[in-house]
Design a protein around this motif. Structure first.
Motif, PDB file in Angstrom:
ATOM      1  N   PRO A  51      34.433  37.354  48.959  1.00 21.43           N
ATOM      2  CA  PRO A  51      34.372  36.974  47.540  1.00 21.43           C
ATOM      3  C   PRO A  51      35.676  37.328  46.830  1.00 21.43           C
ATOM      4  N   MET A  52      36.138  36.394  46.013  1.00 22.43           N
ATOM      5  CA  MET A  52      37.397  36.563  45.287  1.00 22.43           C
ATOM      6  C   MET A  52      37.133  36.464  43.788  1.00 22.43           C
ATOM      7  N   CYS A  53      37.985  37.114  43.009  1.00 23.78           N
ATOM      8  CA  CYS A  53      37.866  37.042  41.552  1.00 23.78           C
ATOM      9  C   CYS A  53      39.257  36.933  40.946  1.00 23.78           C
ATOM     10  N   ARG A  54      39.290  36.487  39.717  1.00 26.91           N
ATOM     11  CA  ARG A  54      40.547  36.370  38.988  1.00 26.91           C
ATOM     12  C   ARG A  54      40.686  37.620  38.123  1.00 26.91           C
ATOM     13  N   THR A  55      41.836  38.264  38.204  1.00 29.00           N
ATOM     14  CA  THR A  55      42.059  39.500  37.464  1.00 29.00           C
ATOM     15  C   THR A  55      43.489  39.523  36.936  1.00 29.00           C
ATOM     16  N   TRP A  56      43.815  40.539  36.176  1.00 28.23           N
ATOM     17  CA  TRP A  56      45.162  40.675  35.611  1.00 28.23           C
ATOM     18  C   TRP A  56      46.007  41.596  36.473  1.00 28.23           C
ATOM     19  N   ARG A  57      47.289  41.237  36.615  1.00 30.84           N
ATOM     20  CA  ARG A  57      48.254  42.099  37.280  1.00 30.84           C
ATOM     21  C   ARG A  57      49.414  42.296  36.317  1.00 30.84           C
ATOM     22  N   SER A  58      49.783  43.544  36.126  1.00 29.95           N
ATOM     23  CA  SER A  58      50.904  43.846  35.238  1.00 29.95           C
ATOM     24  C   SER A  58      52.084  44.305  36.067  1.00 29.95           C
ATOM     25  N   SER A  59      53.231  43.781  35.717  1.00 30.38           N
ATOM     26  CA  SER A  59      54.466  44.251  36.338  1.00 30.38           C
ATOM     27  C   SER A  59      55.375  44.728  35.220  1.00 30.38           C
ATOM     28  N   ALA A  60      56.603  45.029  35.538  1.00 28.88           N
ATOM     29  CA  ALA A  60      57.517  45.620  34.567  1.00 28.88           C
ATOM     30  C   ALA A  60      57.657  44.779  33.300  1.00 28.88           C
ATOM     31  N   ARG A  61      57.723  43.481  33.426  1.00 28.63           N
ATOM     32  CA  ARG A  61      58.009  42.658  32.259  1.00 28.63           C
ATOM     33  C   ARG A  61      56.934  41.649  31.899  1.00 28.63           C
ATOM     34  N   ARG A  62      55.936  41.498  32.722  1.00 28.93           N
ATOM     35  CA  ARG A  62      54.953  40.461  32.413  1.00 28.93           C
ATOM     36  C   ARG A  62      53.566  40.815  32.925  1.00 28.93           C
ATOM     37  N   ARG A  63      52.631  40.091  32.409  1.00 28.48           N
ATOM     38  CA  ARG A  63      51.234  40.246  32.798  1.00 28.48           C
ATOM     39  C   ARG A  63      50.749  38.865  33.206  1.00 28.48           C
ATOM     40  N   GLU A  64      50.126  38.776  34.381  1.00 29.33           N
ATOM     41  CA  GLU A  64      49.698  37.470  34.867  1.00 29.33           C
ATOM     42  C   GLU A  64      48.327  37.540  35.513  1.00 29.33           C
ATOM     43  N   ARG A  65      47.659  36.385  35.551  1.00 29.15           N
ATOM     44  CA  ARG A  65      46.358  36.280  36.201  1.00 29.15           C
ATOM     45  C   ARG A  65      46.587  36.020  37.682  1.00 29.15           C
ATOM     46  N   VAL A  66      45.880  36.767  38.532  1.00 28.90           N
ATOM     47  CA  VAL A  66      45.981  36.599  39.981  1.00 28.90           C
ATOM     48  C   VAL A  66      44.581  36.571  40.577  1.00 28.90           C
ATOM     49  N   ILE A  67      44.499  36.049  41.778  1.00 31.27           N
ATOM     50  CA  ILE A  67      43.226  36.015  42.494  1.00 31.27           C
ATOM     51  C   ILE A  67      43.267  37.116  43.530  1.00 31.27           C
ATOM     52  N   ARG A  68      42.236  37.961  43.487  1.00 32.00           N
ATOM     53  CA  ARG A  68      42.153  39.104  44.398  1.00 32.00           C
ATOM     54  C   ARG A  68      40.729  39.230  44.942  1.00 32.00           C
ATOM     55  N   PRO A  69      40.558  40.003  46.021  1.00 29.79           N
ATOM     56  CA  PRO A  69      39.199  40.234  46.533  1.00 29.79           C
ATOM     57  C   PRO A  69      38.336  40.959  45.501  1.00 29.79           C
ATOM     58  N   PHE A  70      37.088  40.533  45.409  1.00 28.36           N
ATOM     59  CA  PHE A  70      36.129  41.148  44.499  1.00 28.36           C
ATOM     60  C   PHE A  70      35.848  42.592  44.916  1.00 28.36           C
ATOM     61  N   PHE A  71      35.800  42.821  46.233  1.00 33.06           N
ATOM     62  CA  PHE A  71      35.643  44.166  46.795  1.00 33.06           C
ATOM     63  C   PHE A  71      36.903  44.467  47.607  1.00 33.06           C
ATOM     64  N   PRO A  72      37.943  45.017  46.977  1.00 32.34           N
ATOM     65  CA  PRO A  72      39.174  45.280  47.728  1.00 32.34           C
ATOM     66  C   PRO A  72      38.911  46.144  48.958  1.00 32.34           C
ATOM     67  N   GLY A  73      39.429  45.705  50.090  1.00 33.93           N
ATOM     68  CA  GLY A  73      39.276  46.466  51.329  1.00 33.93           C
ATOM     69  C   GLY A  73      38.028  46.137  52.120  1.00 33.93           C
ATOM     70  N   TYR A  74      37.281  45.105  51.699  1.00 34.88           N
ATOM     71  CA  TYR A  74      36.049  44.745  52.406  1.00 34.88           C
ATOM     72  C   TYR A  74      35.881  43.233  52.474  1.00 34.88           C
ATOM     73  N   LEU A  75      35.186  42.788  53.510  1.00 34.24           N
ATOM     74  CA  LEU A  75      34.712  41.414  53.620  1.00 34.24           C
ATOM     75  C   LEU A  75      33.370  41.465  54.332  1.00 34.24           C
ATOM     76  N   PHE A  76      32.708  40.327  54.431  1.00 30.31           N
ATOM     77  CA  PHE A  76      31.376  40.284  55.041  1.00 30.31           C
ATOM     78  C   PHE A  76      31.363  39.306  56.209  1.00 30.31           C
ATOM     79  N   LEU A  77      30.676  39.710  57.278  1.00 31.15           N
ATOM     80  CA  LEU A  77      30.491  38.848  58.447  1.00 31.15           C
ATOM     81  C   LEU A  77      29.006  38.558  58.626  1.00 31.15           C
ATOM     82  N   TYR A  78      28.685  37.283  58.896  1.00 29.11           N
ATOM     83  CA  TYR A  78      27.312  36.916  59.231  1.00 29.11           C
ATOM     84  C   TYR A  78      27.216  36.895  60.748  1.00 29.11           C
ATOM     85  N   LEU A  79      26.383  37.773  61.276  1.00 31.62           N
ATOM     86  CA  LEU A  79      26.301  37.922  62.727  1.00 31.62           C
ATOM     87  C   LEU A  79      24.883  37.702  63.234  1.00 31.62           C
ATOM     88  N   LEU A  80      24.782  36.885  64.265  1.00 32.48           N
ATOM     89  CA  LEU A  80      23.527  36.759  65.004  1.00 32.48           C
ATOM     90  C   LEU A  80      23.444  37.969  65.932  1.00 32.48           C
TER      91      LEU A  80
END
Length: 174
Positions: free
Chosen positions: A35-64
């Motif tokens: 799952p991904m979400c849109r969030t804000w990232r700030s750098s030295a001179r600007r602030r921008e919208r970026v797409i990042r994982p909703f749960f940073p450091g995790y993903l989900f696998l569907y396993l039989l």
């Protein structure tokens, strides 16, 4: 004959390697949900919208059941390993995955609710109820939907505090 029923499992990834791990799992034939979400990232001179994982450091696998090869999963590039407690790999409830997917926009991105607009202006005089006491202060900013950061005037000093927004009211001159 019934189709085999699988489960979703959480997998930890290396820092900022969620997409890399997702690609590697997909190349191995696994069904992956990141799952991904849109969030804000700030750098030295600007602030921008970026797409990042909703749960940073995790993903989900569907396993039989026959796909639960934890050695292969744990050694996939970009992954650290499946979430486990000893030898138990807890499945993620299906309703949680479904709830996340229902929040996705047509773009596949989970759109987070915008922050509640601030009922006060920065620097505005406010009063805060702390227990049964009323303390004056200056409103600074909203911290999240439920809390505000206020500079409280206590013992002739200004103390920065995070307080429930319900406790903050406009300054009333007695």
């Amino acid at each position: 004959m019934e189709a085999e029923q699988g489960n979703w499992f959480a997998v930890r990834t290396k820092p900022r390697k969620e997409l890399y791990a997702k690609t590697n799992f997909e190349c191995q034939g696994y069904r992956v949900y990141l799952p991904m979400c849109r969030t804000w990232r700030s750098s030295a001179r600007r602030r921008e919208r970026v797409i990042r994982p909703f749960f940073p450091g995790y993903l989900f696998l569907y396993l039989l059941p026959h796909e639960q090869n934890w050695v292969s999963i744990n050694s996939t590039f970009g992954a650290i390993g499946a979430v486990r407690f000893g030898n138990f790999y807890p499945p993620v409830p299906e309703y949680l995955i479904n709830a996340l997917r229902q929040r996705e926009a047509d773009s596949g991105i989970i759109e987070l609710a915008p922050r509640r607009s601030s009922p006060f202006k920065k620097g505005q005089k406010v009063t805060v109820m702390i227990g049964e006491s009323v303390v004056s202060g200056l409103f600074q900013e909203m911290h999240d939907d439920n809390r505000a950061i206020v500079l409280l005037n206590i013992l002739k000093q200004q103390i920065k505090a995070r307080v429930p927004i319900e406790a903050v009211t406009t300054y009333a001159v007695a």
